[in-house]
Design an enzyme around this catalytic site. Structure first.
Site, PDB file in Angstrom:
ATOM      1  N   HIS A   1     -20.477  45.697  51.136  1.00 26.55           N
ATOM      2  CA  HIS A   1     -20.593  44.236  51.233  1.00 26.55           C
ATOM      3  C   HIS A   1     -20.382  43.728  52.661  1.00 26.55           C
ATOM      4  CE1 HIS A   1     -16.252  43.727  51.772  1.00 26.55           C
ATOM      5  NE2 HIS A   1     -16.097  44.656  50.842  1.00 26.55           N
TER       6      HIS A   1
ATOM      7  N   GLU B   1     -14.325  47.786  43.818  1.00 28.42           N
ATOM      8  CA  GLU B   1     -13.369  48.393  44.743  1.00 28.42           C
ATOM      9  C   GLU B   1     -12.151  48.886  43.969  1.00 28.42           C
ATOM     10  OE1 GLU B   1     -12.207  50.132  47.005  1.00 28.42           O
ATOM     11  OE2 GLU B   1     -12.657  48.894  48.758  1.00 28.42           O
TER      12      GLU B   1
END
Length: 219
Positions: free
Chosen positions: A12, A87
């Protein structure tokens, strides 16, 4: 010649807590203005390089979904969201600065830095994260194996999932990520699978200029 499957893993764009040096885990601070600019530039360039992937999959965390959105808009692709690509969870350490963690939990921080696979803040171990991420990627490749010809998938996720998946592809025992540097924001890591063979084609490749990751960063 057997079918080849190419998998691009994209980290990201820059988030606020990346800049502030805070553990992020599965909490979200949103992309910075620079992060949004990174995402726009990345999408323009990557859409030229990979204009027609067979599958696009993203973590469901906002910073990752926001990174994927411009790319899929440009290429007109559908996208699915998989929580297994999130994550690593750091539990109640989310939002804590690296310095705060070192002050409050010096022995734990030191042990993790030395390679011990311990939970932080009641979250996950690296081994647990690796297991779920690898399983999610295998589900993507299994779907593509059902189709004839060479196939391509693009997966948007975060830093630790990319490091752990690369360690798996390299055959490094779990968790195995420590020798690998943290991927930069909007960087691309590419795997290629052909039958029983797999290779890491590139790791932490910057399509567009990105802020180098802090080596201790939790993305």
């Amino acid at each position: 010649m057997s079918q080849s499957i190419t998998v691009h893993l994209v980290r990201h764009g820059e988030s606020l807590w990346n800049v502030e040096g805070r553990y992020q885990g599965q909490q979200d601070s949103g992309l910075t203005a620079d992060g949004r600019a990174q995402v726009a530039q990345f999408a323009e360039l990557f859409a030229q390089q990979v204009p027609a992937p067979d599958l696009v999959v993203s973590s469901d965390l906002p910073r990752v979904k926001d990174t994927a959105a411009r790319y899929v808009e440009l290429i007109g692709a559908n996208i699915s969201h998989d929580p297994a690509l999130r994550e690593m969870s750091v539990g109640d350490w989310a939002g804590m600065t690296l310095e705060e963690a070192e002050r409050q939990h010096p022995e734990l921080v030191a042990a993790v830095a030395a390679g011990e696979d311990l939970r932080r803040g009641g979250g996950e171990t690296f081994g647990e994260t690796r297991e779920r991420v690898v399983r999610a990627i295998e589900q993507v490749t299994a779907e593509l194996e059902k189709r004839d010809g060479d196939r391509v998938a693009v997966i948007f996720t975060s830093g630790n999932p990319i490091r752990l998946a690369a360690a798996h592809m390299l055959g490094i025992p779990s968790p195995g990520h420590m020798p690998l540097g943290a991927p930069d924001n909007c960087s691309v890591t590419t795997f290629r699978l052909r039958g029983a063979r797999s290779e890491v084609v590139r790791y932490n490749h910057d399509i567009a200029p990105a802020r180098p990751a802090d080596p201790r960063e939790i993305s």
